[in-house]
Design a protein around this motif. Structure first.
Motif, PDB file in Angstrom:
ATOM      1  N   THR A 102       2.728  67.006   2.600  1.00  0.00           N
ATOM      2  CA  THR A 102       1.794  66.389   1.667  1.00  0.00           C
ATOM      3  C   THR A 102       1.939  67.059   0.312  1.00  0.00           C
ATOM      4  O   THR A 102       1.903  68.282   0.212  1.00  0.00           O
ATOM      5  CB  THR A 102       0.343  66.547   2.166  1.00  0.00           C
ATOM      6  N   GLU A 103       2.130  66.255  -0.700  1.00  0.00           N
ATOM      7  CA  GLU A 103       2.255  66.807  -2.043  1.00  0.00           C
ATOM      8  C   GLU A 103       0.886  66.852  -2.694  1.00  0.00           C
ATOM      9  O   GLU A 103       0.129  65.883  -2.638  1.00  0.00           O
ATOM     10  CB  GLU A 103       3.198  65.947  -2.887  1.00  0.00           C
ATOM     11  N   GLN A 104       0.574  67.976  -3.315  1.00  0.00           N
ATOM     12  CA  GLN A 104      -0.701  68.124  -4.003  1.00  0.00           C
ATOM     13  C   GLN A 104      -0.460  68.092  -5.497  1.00  0.00           C
ATOM     14  O   GLN A 104       0.504  68.659  -6.002  1.00  0.00           O
ATOM     15  CB  GLN A 104      -1.373  69.426  -3.603  1.00  0.00           C
ATOM     16  N   ARG A 105      -1.354  67.415  -6.182  1.00  0.00           N
ATOM     17  CA  ARG A 105      -1.273  67.285  -7.634  1.00  0.00           C
ATOM     18  C   ARG A 105      -1.447  68.658  -8.266  1.00  0.00           C
ATOM     19  O   ARG A 105      -2.331  69.420  -7.890  1.00  0.00           O
ATOM     20  CB  ARG A 105      -2.391  66.338  -8.079  1.00  0.00           C
ATOM     21  N   GLN A 106      -0.577  68.997  -9.206  1.00  0.00           N
ATOM     22  CA  GLN A 106      -0.631  70.295  -9.870  1.00  0.00           C
ATOM     23  C   GLN A 106      -1.701  70.340 -10.958  1.00  0.00           C
ATOM     24  O   GLN A 106      -2.264  71.385 -11.236  1.00  0.00           O
ATOM     25  CB  GLN A 106       0.738  70.636 -10.476  1.00  0.00           C
TER      26      GLN A 106
END
Length: 130
Positions: A102-106
């Motif tokens: 899962t990619e998390q917003r930076q």
């Protein structure tokens, strides 16, 4: 593992079926495999991890990512496969797909009516948010 990947690339659906473990062939969809082999262009194989599977072993596990192109889209196939040796021959038993991380917003999400982060002074929806 590499032989099965090569068979996908060469369109050898019969080899893919014969390299399945004999106990798992009854529910193998050969027609679907033939379609996938025919419609995909195989671009590369990356072996990530190997457990057992040596000359003295009867079982082994391979984690890999095979990249292919289908209908113009490049797709990765990330799987952990189990293999078993029967009478000196290695067979594919089954595999488990590895879910992508899962990619998390930076940075926080920019609202449509907030100033555009590019510094233009306009609202995001009228600038980079189009």
């Amino acid at each position: 593992m590499r032989a099965r990947y090569s068979a996908f690339g060469a369109g050898e659906a019969d080899f893919l079926h014969s390299s399945l473990h004999p106990e798992h062939r009854h529910d193998h969809d050969q027609a679907a495999t033939r379609r996938w082999v025919k419609n995909a262009q195989w671009l590369g194989l990356e072996i990530i991890r190997v457990e057992a599977g040596g000359s003295e072993d009867t079982e082994g596990t391979v984690e890999f990512t095979a990249t292919y192109k289908e209908r113009g889209l490049v797709k990765p196939h990330h799987e952990i496969s189990r293999f078993s040796r029967v009478d000196g021959q290695w067979y594919y038993v089954d595999g488990e797909l590895v879910k992508p991380a899962t990619e998390q917003r930076q940075r926080p999400k920019v609202g449509r009516n907030e100033p555009c982060p590019c510094g233009s002074g306009r609202k995001y929806k009228k600038c980079c948010g189009r």
